[in-house]
Write a protein that holds these residues in place. Structure first.
Motif, PDB file in Angstrom:
ATOM      1  N   PRO A   6      -6.527   2.800   2.628  1.00 39.88           N
ATOM      2  CA  PRO A   6      -7.837   2.386   2.393  1.00 39.88           C
ATOM      3  C   PRO A   6      -8.861   2.940   3.615  1.00 39.88           C
ATOM      4  O   PRO A   6      -9.874   3.234   3.167  1.00 39.88           O
ATOM      5  CB  PRO A   6      -7.979   1.012   2.418  1.00 39.88           C
TER       6      PRO A   6
ATOM      7  N   GLU B 102       8.574  -0.165   2.266  1.00 35.55           N
ATOM      8  CA  GLU B 102       7.286   0.384   1.487  1.00 35.55           C
ATOM      9  C   GLU B 102       6.014  -0.577   2.070  1.00 35.55           C
ATOM     10  O   GLU B 102       6.028  -1.520   2.095  1.00 35.55           O
ATOM     11  CB  GLU B 102       7.477   0.432   0.202  1.00 35.55           C
TER      12      GLU B 102
ATOM     13  N   ARG C  89      -9.488   6.550   2.714  1.00 34.33           N
ATOM     14  CA  ARG C  89     -10.402   6.849   1.531  1.00 34.33           C
ATOM     15  C   ARG C  89     -11.651   6.914   1.782  1.00 34.33           C
ATOM     16  O   ARG C  89     -12.528   7.191   1.289  1.00 34.33           O
ATOM     17  CB  ARG C  89     -10.002   5.712   0.319  1.00 34.33           C
ATOM     18  N   GLN C  90     -12.273   5.805   2.859  1.00 35.67           N
ATOM     19  CA  GLN C  90     -13.526   5.499   3.099  1.00 35.67           C
ATOM     20  C   GLN C  90     -13.905   6.494   4.423  1.00 35.67           C
ATOM     21  O   GLN C  90     -15.246   6.473   4.556  1.00 35.67           O
ATOM     22  CB  GLN C  90     -13.821   4.084   3.193  1.00 35.67           C
TER      23      GLN C  90
ATOM     24  N   ALA D 265       1.979  -1.897   0.827  1.00 39.27           N
ATOM     25  CA  ALA D 265       1.423  -2.604  -0.324  1.00 39.27           C
ATOM     26  C   ALA D 265       1.508  -1.512  -1.819  1.00 39.27           C
ATOM     27  O   ALA D 265       1.531  -2.016  -2.820  1.00 39.27           O
ATOM     28  CB  ALA D 265       0.163  -2.918  -0.030  1.00 39.27           C
ATOM     29  N   GLU D 266       1.113  -0.129  -1.495  1.00 39.75           N
ATOM     30  CA  GLU D 266       1.005   0.541  -2.414  1.00 39.75           C
ATOM     31  C   GLU D 266       2.362   1.565  -2.862  1.00 39.75           C
ATOM     32  O   GLU D 266       2.133   2.154  -3.799  1.00 39.75           O
ATOM     33  CB  GLU D 266      -0.253   1.471  -2.142  1.00 39.75           C
ATOM     34  N   GLY D 267       3.266   0.872  -2.101  1.00 41.41           N
ATOM     35  CA  GLY D 267       4.695   1.819  -2.708  1.00 41.41           C
ATOM     36  C   GLY D 267       4.826   2.784  -1.757  1.00 41.41           C
ATOM     37  O   GLY D 267       6.068   3.396  -1.874  1.00 41.41           O
TER      38      GLY D 267
ATOM     39  N   LEU E 123     -10.079  -1.941   8.548  1.00 32.24           N
ATOM     40  CA  LEU E 123      -9.091  -1.009   7.585  1.00 32.24           C
ATOM     41  C   LEU E 123      -8.007  -0.273   8.108  1.00 32.24           C
ATOM     42  O   LEU E 123      -8.260   0.075   8.915  1.00 32.24           O
ATOM     43  CB  LEU E 123     -10.045  -0.433   6.390  1.00 32.24           C
TER      44      LEU E 123
ATOM     45  N   VAL F 126     -15.049   9.390   4.599  1.00 29.04           N
ATOM     46  CA  VAL F 126     -16.272  10.009   4.233  1.00 29.04           C
ATOM     47  C   VAL F 126     -17.521   9.379   4.626  1.00 29.04           C
ATOM     48  O   VAL F 126     -18.473   9.898   5.064  1.00 29.04           O
ATOM     49  CB  VAL F 126     -16.360  10.704   2.840  1.00 29.04           C
ATOM     50  N   THR F 127     -17.429   8.172   4.224  1.00 30.08           N
ATOM     51  CA  THR F 127     -18.698   7.140   4.229  1.00 30.08           C
ATOM     52  C   THR F 127     -18.592   6.720   5.681  1.00 30.08           C
ATOM     53  O   THR F 127     -19.914   6.131   5.951  1.00 30.08           O
ATOM     54  CB  THR F 127     -18.476   5.932   3.271  1.00 30.08           C
TER      55      THR F 127
END
Lengths: 119, 180
Positions: free
Chosen positions: A53, A28, A56-57, A30-32, A49, A59-60
């Motif tokens: 993560p 798994e 998730r970024q 880090a976030e499982g 990254l 878009v930016t």
């Protein structure tokens, strides 16, 4: 005894497993999560990254968030698939000296020019 | 039939004879191992014993770790399913109809509060990043927005709260990111 590890490097998601005794076991993150998005991002703070993560970024920081680059492996820049991809993705696909398709990520301070070559 | 049986018996005896011969031949070929060979073998065995012990140690540690994780995160799936209920209570509070009385509002607020404290008992903590920098480890950027009063890369609006369970992100906070 030697250990066995298997990596499924997917276009959208990747997964890593080891053989424990007779059984395979998915490792798994880090976030499982048992799979990790095949995404890598270079941020303006010179951070790298990977996985969720990075996703998730996206878009930016679309120009420096690289995804689905497995499709480019082993292809030349003039390949039909590559030119189709180049129109669809926000990151830059460039032509290498030897004609291969490379991807380029440039961070804000221009200190780093990332060329992910043919792996 | 009895004849056949006899024959079988004989066959078996024959085989037994040949196999015992083979064994004696083999042992003659190999001979007794020398002192050096025995030392080498002993070293190999000692090494493999050490390795087996280390493997066992690791396996024990890993299984203990897994049990701890199972205790900590076993409720994760259930809690994830409960999050929309909390979201709906929040939506209800934000969009109360004009007919709703003060008591109605208070009722929903108390329900939400008790719900949150129940989640807190299991280690669920909300992520509500007001005036924070955008951090992709905890927040998910939904869109970009302009705001002269805020710095680039900081968080503008928060669309949805995030949640973490024992410092593992169960759901990232969905936010807008400032880019002027």
């Amino acid at each position: 005894m030697s250990k066995i590890i298997g990596i499924d490097l997917g276009t959208t998601n990747s997964c890593v497993a080891v053989i424990e005794g007779q059984q395979q076991k998915v490792i798994e993150n880090a976030e499982g999560g048992r799979t990790t998005p095949s995404v890598i991002a270079y941020t303006d703070n010179d951070e790298v990254l990977v996985g969720l993560p990075a996703k998730r970024q996206a878009v930016t920081n679309p120009e420096n968030t690289l995804y689905a680059i497995k499709r480019l492996i082993g292809r030349t820049f003039d390949d039909e698939v590559v030119s189709k991809d180049a129109d669809m993705v926000p990151y830059k696909i460039i032509k290498a000296d030897n004609g291969d398709a490379w991807v380029q990520a440039v961070t804000k301070n221009l200190l780093r020019l990332k060329l992910l070559q043919k792996f | 039939m009895p004849k056949d049986k006899k024959n079988n018996k004989l066959d078996v005896e024959d085989k037994a004879d040949t196999s015992s011969e083979n064994i004696t031949e083999e042992s003659e070929n190999i001979g007794t191992p020398s002192y050096e060979e025995l030392i080498d073998k002993n070293e190999d065995l000692e090494k493999s014993l050490l390795r087996a012990n280390a493997d066992l140690d690791n396996a024990l540690k890993r299984s203990a770790n897994e049990v701890e994780k199972a205790h900590k995160y076993g409720v994760e799936k259930l809690l994830i399913e409960l999050l929309p209920v909390i979201d709906n209570l929040e939506h209800a509070l934000n969009n109360l109809s004009k007919k709703a009385t003060k008591d109605d509002k208070e009722g929903i607020e108390l329900t939400l509060k008790s719900f949150e404290s129940a989640l807190d008992k299991f280690g669920m903590i909300p992520i509500y990043p007001v005036n924070e920098e955008f951090n992709p480890e905890k927040h998910e950027a939904v869109t970009m927005e302009k705001d002269e009063n805020k710095k680039d890369g900081s968080i503008g609006n928060i669309f949805q709260r995030g949640w973490e369970l024992h410092s593992r992100i169960v759901r990232p906070a969905r936010v807008t990111v400032i880019k002027n």
